[in-house]
Design a protein around this motif. Structure first.
Motif, PDB file in Angstrom:
ATOM      1  N   ILE A   1     -12.922   2.777  -8.982  1.00 59.68           N
ATOM      2  CA  ILE A   1     -13.221   1.335  -7.982  1.00 59.68           C
ATOM      3  C   ILE A   1     -14.595   1.744  -7.542  1.00 59.68           C
ATOM      4  O   ILE A   1     -15.158   2.751  -7.414  1.00 59.68           O
ATOM      5  CB  ILE A   1     -12.081   1.193  -6.927  1.00 59.68           C
ATOM      6  N   ALA A   2     -15.186   0.483  -7.328  1.00 59.74           N
ATOM      7  CA  ALA A   2     -16.713   0.409  -6.771  1.00 59.74           C
ATOM      8  C   ALA A   2     -16.462   0.853  -5.389  1.00 59.74           C
ATOM      9  O   ALA A   2     -17.420   1.615  -4.512  1.00 59.74           O
ATOM     10  CB  ALA A   2     -17.243  -0.881  -6.772  1.00 59.74           C
ATOM     11  N   ASP A   3     -15.600   0.329  -4.502  1.00 62.22           N
ATOM     12  CA  ASP A   3     -15.282   0.630  -3.096  1.00 62.22           C
ATOM     13  C   ASP A   3     -14.046   0.167  -2.776  1.00 62.22           C
ATOM     14  O   ASP A   3     -13.114  -0.329  -3.338  1.00 62.22           O
ATOM     15  CB  ASP A   3     -16.511  -0.321  -2.310  1.00 62.22           C
ATOM     16  N   ALA A   4     -13.751   0.269  -1.479  1.00 67.17           N
ATOM     17  CA  ALA A   4     -12.348  -0.312  -0.816  1.00 67.17           C
ATOM     18  C   ALA A   4     -12.019  -1.683  -0.924  1.00 67.17           C
ATOM     19  O   ALA A   4     -10.818  -1.980  -1.021  1.00 67.17           O
ATOM     20  CB  ALA A   4     -12.244   0.442   0.482  1.00 67.17           C
TER      21      ALA A   4
ATOM     22  N   ASP B   1      -5.906  11.185   4.884  1.00 68.06           N
ATOM     23  CA  ASP B   1      -5.032  10.952   3.586  1.00 68.06           C
ATOM     24  C   ASP B   1      -5.576   9.785   2.489  1.00 68.06           C
ATOM     25  O   ASP B   1      -5.930   9.782   1.684  1.00 68.06           O
ATOM     26  CB  ASP B   1      -3.692  11.063   3.723  1.00 68.06           C
ATOM     27  N   TYR B   2      -5.841   8.688   3.683  1.00 74.44           N
ATOM     28  CA  TYR B   2      -6.473   7.549   3.260  1.00 74.44           C
ATOM     29  C   TYR B   2      -7.882   7.570   2.635  1.00 74.44           C
ATOM     30  O   TYR B   2      -8.368   7.150   1.544  1.00 74.44           O
ATOM     31  CB  TYR B   2      -6.262   6.386   4.124  1.00 74.44           C
ATOM     32  N   ALA B   3      -8.557   8.442   3.301  1.00 74.05           N
ATOM     33  CA  ALA B   3     -10.158   8.408   3.057  1.00 74.05           C
ATOM     34  C   ALA B   3     -10.055   9.123   1.936  1.00 74.05           C
ATOM     35  O   ALA B   3     -11.067   8.945   1.014  1.00 74.05           O
ATOM     36  CB  ALA B   3     -10.684   8.966   4.199  1.00 74.05           C
ATOM     37  N   ARG B   4      -9.289  10.315   1.694  1.00 75.34           N
ATOM     38  CA  ARG B   4      -9.252  10.962   0.406  1.00 75.34           C
ATOM     39  C   ARG B   4      -8.858  10.135  -0.984  1.00 75.34           C
ATOM     40  O   ARG B   4      -9.650  10.361  -1.841  1.00 75.34           O
ATOM     41  CB  ARG B   4      -8.413  12.190   0.318  1.00 75.34           C
ATOM     42  N   TYR B   5      -8.058   9.470  -0.638  1.00 76.76           N
ATOM     43  CA  TYR B   5      -7.585   8.532  -1.884  1.00 76.76           C
ATOM     44  C   TYR B   5      -8.725   7.695  -2.014  1.00 76.76           C
ATOM     45  O   TYR B   5      -9.130   7.643  -3.322  1.00 76.76           O
ATOM     46  CB  TYR B   5      -6.510   7.557  -1.235  1.00 76.76           C
TER      47      TYR B   5
ATOM     48  N   PRO C   1       0.767  -1.159  -0.005  1.00 79.08           N
ATOM     49  CA  PRO C   1       0.238   0.018   0.082  1.00 79.08           C
ATOM     50  C   PRO C   1       0.952   1.381   0.029  1.00 79.08           C
ATOM     51  O   PRO C   1       2.102   1.235   0.304  1.00 79.08           O
ATOM     52  CB  PRO C   1      -0.845  -0.052   1.390  1.00 79.08           C
ATOM     53  N   GLU C   2       0.526   2.325  -0.105  1.00 81.14           N
ATOM     54  CA  GLU C   2       0.846   3.742  -0.347  1.00 81.14           C
ATOM     55  C   GLU C   2       1.183   3.986   1.121  1.00 81.14           C
ATOM     56  O   GLU C   2       0.728   3.521   2.071  1.00 81.14           O
ATOM     57  CB  GLU C   2       0.207   4.671  -0.869  1.00 81.14           C
ATOM     58  N   LEU C   3       2.264   4.826   1.338  1.00 80.86           N
ATOM     59  CA  LEU C   3       2.585   5.426   2.678  1.00 80.86           C
ATOM     60  C   LEU C   3       1.491   6.809   2.897  1.00 80.86           C
ATOM     61  O   LEU C   3       1.956   7.836   2.657  1.00 80.86           O
ATOM     62  CB  LEU C   3       3.997   5.888   2.942  1.00 80.86           C
ATOM     63  N   PHE C   4       0.426   6.328   3.556  1.00 83.62           N
ATOM     64  CA  PHE C   4      -0.561   7.410   3.583  1.00 83.62           C
ATOM     65  C   PHE C   4      -0.180   8.257   5.164  1.00 83.62           C
ATOM     66  O   PHE C   4       0.447   7.797   5.905  1.00 83.62           O
ATOM     67  CB  PHE C   4      -2.056   6.773   3.732  1.00 83.62           C
TER      68      PHE C   4
ATOM     69  N   LEU D   1      -1.599  -5.494   2.414  1.00 84.31           N
ATOM     70  CA  LEU D   1      -2.060  -5.387   3.856  1.00 84.31           C
ATOM     71  C   LEU D   1      -3.096  -4.382   3.671  1.00 84.31           C
ATOM     72  O   LEU D   1      -2.812  -3.101   3.083  1.00 84.31           O
ATOM     73  CB  LEU D   1      -0.831  -4.913   4.684  1.00 84.31           C
ATOM     74  N   ARG D   2      -4.242  -4.335   3.974  1.00 83.60           N
ATOM     75  CA  ARG D   2      -5.045  -3.465   4.024  1.00 83.60           C
ATOM     76  C   ARG D   2      -6.158  -3.391   4.971  1.00 83.60           C
ATOM     77  O   ARG D   2      -6.521  -4.375   5.903  1.00 83.60           O
ATOM     78  CB  ARG D   2      -6.036  -3.595   2.750  1.00 83.60           C
ATOM     79  N   PRO D   3      -6.754  -1.936   5.350  1.00 81.50           N
ATOM     80  CA  PRO D   3      -7.790  -1.853   6.388  1.00 81.50           C
ATOM     81  C   PRO D   3      -9.149  -2.642   5.814  1.00 81.50           C
ATOM     82  O   PRO D   3      -9.308  -2.451   4.549  1.00 81.50           O
ATOM     83  CB  PRO D   3      -8.174  -0.455   6.580  1.00 81.50           C
ATOM     84  N   SER D   4      -9.889  -3.262   6.339  1.00 79.20           N
ATOM     85  CA  SER D   4     -11.081  -3.932   5.919  1.00 79.20           C
ATOM     86  C   SER D   4     -12.030  -2.953   5.942  1.00 79.20           C
ATOM     87  O   SER D   4     -12.303  -2.131   6.776  1.00 79.20           O
ATOM     88  CB  SER D   4     -11.430  -5.324   6.838  1.00 79.20           C
ATOM     89  N   LEU D   5     -12.980  -3.063   4.905  1.00 82.43           N
ATOM     90  CA  LEU D   5     -14.197  -2.263   4.809  1.00 82.43           C
ATOM     91  C   LEU D   5     -15.192  -2.714   5.644  1.00 82.43           C
ATOM     92  O   LEU D   5     -15.869  -1.933   5.952  1.00 82.43           O
ATOM     93  CB  LEU D   5     -14.515  -2.198   3.080  1.00 82.43           C
TER      94      LEU D   5
END
Length: 388
Positions: free
Chosen positions: A209-212, A195-199, A187-190, A219-223
């Motif tokens: 994309i339709a959603d996250a 910053d992540y929410a804006r992305y 993932p990017e270094l937010f 590695l990612r935060p779960s939606l």
């Protein structure tokens, strides 16, 4: 009460024709229908030759083991009734991507329309681990600080030395193949949650994309859940290996939560070292030497694992998974699935088996280990006779 750091595991499996060891063409519809009728927590995957099982959220490693072991056995039984093998591995040793068909589901039709040939080539299976975090608002910070640990978790899981019926020369080719897809890898270094929410907001509003859930990072935060989802690992034939990786990841989440300075201030250079270490893990598996940024030198996996176990010993004790974490020493000493696959392939070839038959022996080993959930002696599987 102390936070339990509950976790859940998702294991993706391949399906193979028990006679040819390639992708099944017949009986798939009956197989999936039987699975749907007899099992819960089992899902269809993007391609028809794949299936996924999952464990419910728990803080008990033995509960997860029992649940997944039963699902593995049940899938094996349903498959054996229909001449279909089920097995865990990062890549399918014999299947060809051109022969695959997408699962008849709206989400997957949309993905295939978007990804085109790249989607059809997505013939890979991974192990995904969700771990709950105490404060969901800290997940973006935690995601960045956990990135340096991804290479060692990948190395321990490597189970993809073959691709399209050929040796790749690598222990973990899956992440190389998966990198064809957009929005994969690190993932990017937010900078912060905003910053992540804006992305995500711009990506969804623009129609990218339709959603996250369409962010397929390692590695990612779960939606859907208050978790951080680990996605870097290959699918593991031996359940003990998968439980080890899940336990180590769970401990690492707790470790960085309780020490806010750990891996703080990640930079572009830091991310570059992680990318290099991921390449080394992909290429060499448990034989990899990973770069230690602070010491400006490479460190063998034996030393890396010992440092990791020492660093998380308190967390493993509190979370009740010390034994599962310690299994990492066994993986490094005995080899990952990639080493076992290559060993049985080489042994079959030395006995005079054709390359295709040697690959079939690899599929048999993977199916046996997956169904058993434990070790299967390499010598117990032999190359099948020539196909008629």
């Amino acid at each position: 009460m102390a936070h339990a750091y509950r976790f859940g595991m998702e294991e993706e499996f391949f399906l193979a024709d028990a006679r040819t060891r390639g992708s099944p063409r017949a009986r798939l519809k009956a197989f999936h229908a039987a699975v749907k009728a007899r099992l819960d927590t089992v899902e269809r995957e993007q391609l028809q030759c794949q299936i996924e099982i999952a464990s419910p959220p728990t803080d008990d490693i033995e509960a997860a083991r029992g649940h997944l072991a039963e699902l593995r056995r049940s899938l094996s039984e349903i498959g054996s009734e229909r001449d279909i093998l089920t097995f865990a591995a990062g890549t399918h040793p014999t299947a060809r991507w051109r022969d695959q068909s997408a699962t008849d589901k709206a989400r997957y039709h949309g993905i295939m329309a978007d990804l085109r040939m790249v989607g059809q080539r997505n013939l890979v299976c991974g192990l995904h681990v969700h771990v709950e975090v105490p404060d969901p608002d800290t997940r973006i910070d935690l995601m960045g600080r956990l990135l340096p640990f991804l290479p060692v978790l990948l190395a321990l899981s490597t189970s993809s030395p073959f691709w399209q019926g050929e040796r790749t020369g690598m222990a973990g080719y899956r992440t190389r193949a998966y990198a064809e897809l957009p929005r994969t890898g690190l993932p990017e270094l937010f900078a912060d949650p905003a910053d992540y929410a804006r992305y995500v907001d711009v990506m969804t509003r623009s129609g990218a994309i339709a959603d996250a859930t369409f962010l397929w990072w390692q590695l990612r935060p779960s939606l859907k859940y208050p978790t951080l989802e680990l996605r870097v690992a290959d699918s593991c034939p031996r359940l003990d290996d998968g439980l080890c990786i899940a336990s180590l990841y769970r401990c690492l989440v707790r470790r960085v939560v309780r020490d806010r300075t750990r891996n703080a201030g990640m930079t572009a250079a830091s991310r570059g070292f992680i990318r290099e270490n991921l390449w080394r893990a992909e290429r060499d598996g448990v034989k990899a030497e990973l770069i230690d940024e602070a010491r400006a030198q490479t460190v063998p996996m034996t030393e890396t694992v010992e440092m990791l176990l020492d660093d998380t010993a308190e967390d493993a004790e509190v979370l009740g998974c010390s034994e599962a974490c310690a299994h990492a020493r066994t993986i490094v000493a005995d080899g990952s699935s990639a080493d076992r696959q290559l060993a049985i392939f080489s042994a079959a070839r030395k006995r005079g088996a054709r390359e295709r038959d040697a690959l079939s022996a690899v599929v048999d080993l993977l199916a046996q280990e997956t169904a058993a959930g434990t070790a299967t002696a390499v010598g117990a599987t032999r190359a099948p006779s020539r196909r008629r």
